[in-house]
Design an enzyme around this catalytic site. Structure first.
Site, PDB file in Angstrom:
ATOM      1  N   GLU A  37       0.843  -1.227   0.076  1.00 49.77           N
ATOM      2  CA  GLU A  37      -0.081  -0.028  -0.112  1.00 49.77           C
ATOM      3  C   GLU A  37       0.894   1.458  -0.073  1.00 49.77           C
ATOM      4  O   GLU A  37       0.561   2.273  -0.646  1.00 49.77           O
ATOM      5  CB  GLU A  37      -1.056  -0.046   1.128  1.00 49.77           C
ATOM      6  CG  GLU A  37      -2.100  -1.197   1.377  1.00 49.77           C
ATOM      7  CD  GLU A  37      -3.019  -0.906  -0.036  1.00 49.77           C
ATOM      8  OE1 GLU A  37      -3.050   0.260  -0.636  1.00 49.77           O
ATOM      9  OE2 GLU A  37      -3.837  -1.848  -0.509  1.00 49.77           O
ATOM     10  N   TYR A 120      -5.959   6.477   4.298  1.00 50.86           N
ATOM     11  CA  TYR A 120      -6.102   5.424   3.388  1.00 50.86           C
ATOM     12  C   TYR A 120      -5.594   4.367   3.670  1.00 50.86           C
ATOM     13  O   TYR A 120      -6.167   3.213   3.680  1.00 50.86           O
ATOM     14  CB  TYR A 120      -5.667   6.003   1.914  1.00 50.86           C
ATOM     15  CG  TYR A 120      -5.583   4.915   0.918  1.00 50.86           C
ATOM     16  CD1 TYR A 120      -6.666   4.494   0.387  1.00 50.86           C
ATOM     17  CD2 TYR A 120      -4.376   4.394   0.641  1.00 50.86           C
ATOM     18  CE1 TYR A 120      -6.473   3.169  -0.259  1.00 50.86           C
ATOM     19  CE2 TYR A 120      -4.145   3.055   0.162  1.00 50.86           C
ATOM     20  CZ  TYR A 120      -5.259   2.702  -0.539  1.00 50.86           C
ATOM     21  OH  TYR A 120      -5.079   1.403  -1.277  1.00 50.86           O
ATOM     22  N   ASP A 138      -9.473   5.699  -2.195  1.00 50.58           N
ATOM     23  CA  ASP A 138      -8.211   6.423  -2.935  1.00 50.58           C
ATOM     24  C   ASP A 138      -8.963   7.225  -4.116  1.00 50.58           C
ATOM     25  O   ASP A 138     -10.328   7.169  -4.397  1.00 50.58           O
ATOM     26  CB  ASP A 138      -7.355   5.321  -3.175  1.00 50.58           C
ATOM     27  CG  ASP A 138      -7.951   4.522  -4.678  1.00 50.58           C
ATOM     28  OD1 ASP A 138      -9.006   4.491  -4.681  1.00 50.58           O
ATOM     29  OD2 ASP A 138      -7.114   3.677  -4.990  1.00 50.58           O
TER      30      ASP A 138
END
Ligand code: SF4
Length: 301
Positions: A37, A120, A138
């Protein structure tokens, strides 16, 4: 169409069409997902794939990375771009070791408290690694929700609390189903409902999409100008870092002076690298990657 139907349609589509990406493999682990990520935030999948594999090969656990220097993290980061992420990821690994015994925490508040882990990333890890129900928002998800539900062609640049609320309303109640839906929304935005060329004819929610129904066109041209790179401080920082990454220790200022012709811009770029914790002075006339080599003696008070 109800929210649960929307999530169900996109989730079913995802189960049949999701890209085969290694961080989606069952049992891949929270650390591997966290690393993916962070890398994917500003770098395309195709460039992340080999870097992610190499990173986890070298540092399969947070403890392994925490034991190494920031300099090695910056070296391994290579040319992925935005290298502060490497230092923050190492800081994050150190915090995981110190606060959580080396295990990535599964609580959202604990994830949010880790260095370099924002709104996020924390929700992505909680959802994809631990199967929890959180809105994972996102750019791609915001665009899908904006088009399919609100009938607007494009979302603005920043993630707002309203985006989290709007996305959460679309998630199924059951945590595992919600986590699947979150991954599905992201994938739909990444490969079907793209910014400039949405492929509505293959979209699983075409028949109910508010934007499709409105008959609007995709806005012509990018809403944001592509960022210029050549000649920017970013380019100069990259050139300086490339020299420092390849060195095994301190690099004389004289050598760094050769990477860029503009003295003022070069000095500004170097100062920025120091401020960002990527580079540190080694004496008066040389520099090195942060933490590279023995500790620098500090002057006595
Ligand atoms: S129908 Fe088109 S605009 Fe609507 S969500 Fe699907 S790809 Fe996006």
């Amino acid at each position: 169409m109800s929210e649960s139907t929307f999530a169900t349609l996109v989730s079913r589509w995802y189960e049949r069409n999701a890209r085969d990406l290694p961080w989606r493999e069952p049992g891949v682990g929270a650390w591997a997902i966290l690393v993916s990520e962070v890398m994917l935030q500003q770098t395309p999948v195709v460039r992340v794939l080999p870097a992610w594999a190499a990173w986890l090969d070298r540092w399969p656990t947070p403890a392994a990375l925490a034991e190494d220097t920031p300099a090695e993290a910056i070296r391994m980061w290579g040319r992925l771009g935005y290298p502060r992420r490497a230092v923050r990821l190492r800081d994050c690994a150190a915090a995981i070791v110190e606060r959580h015994g080396g295990e990535v925490p599964d609580r959202l508040d604990q994830l949010l408290a880790l260095p370099g882990v924002g709104t996020y990333t924390a929700r992505a890890v909680a959802s994809f690694a631990f199967g929890q129900r959180h809105p994972v928002v996102d750019t791609n998800v915001r665009r899908v929700v904006c088009r399919a539900i609100a009938g607007q062609p494009d979302a603005g640049p920043a993630t707002r609390p309203a985006d989290l609320v709007a996305t959460e309303e679309l998630l199924p109640a059951e945590p595992a189903a919600a986590a699947l839906a979150s991954a599905a929304f992201m994938e739909l935005g990444a490969v079907v409902c793209t910014a400039r060329t949405p492929r509505c004819v293959v979209c699983p929610v075409e028949s109910s999409c508010a934007w499709r129904a409105s008959g609007q066109e995709v806005p012509a041209g990018p809403t944001r100008r592509p960022q210029r790179y050549a000649g920017t401080d970013r380019q100069v920082r990259g050139l300086l870092l490339a020299v420092l990454r390849e060195a095994t220790g301190p690099v004389p200022l004289q050598r760094l002076d050769q990477v860029w012709h503009d003295d003022v811009q070069r000095a500004r770029a170097l100062a920025g690298l120091v401020t960002d914790g990527l580079v540190e002075p080694d004496g008066e006339e040389s520099f090195r990657l942060a933490g590279d080599g023995p500790p620098i003696p500090r002057p006595r008070p």
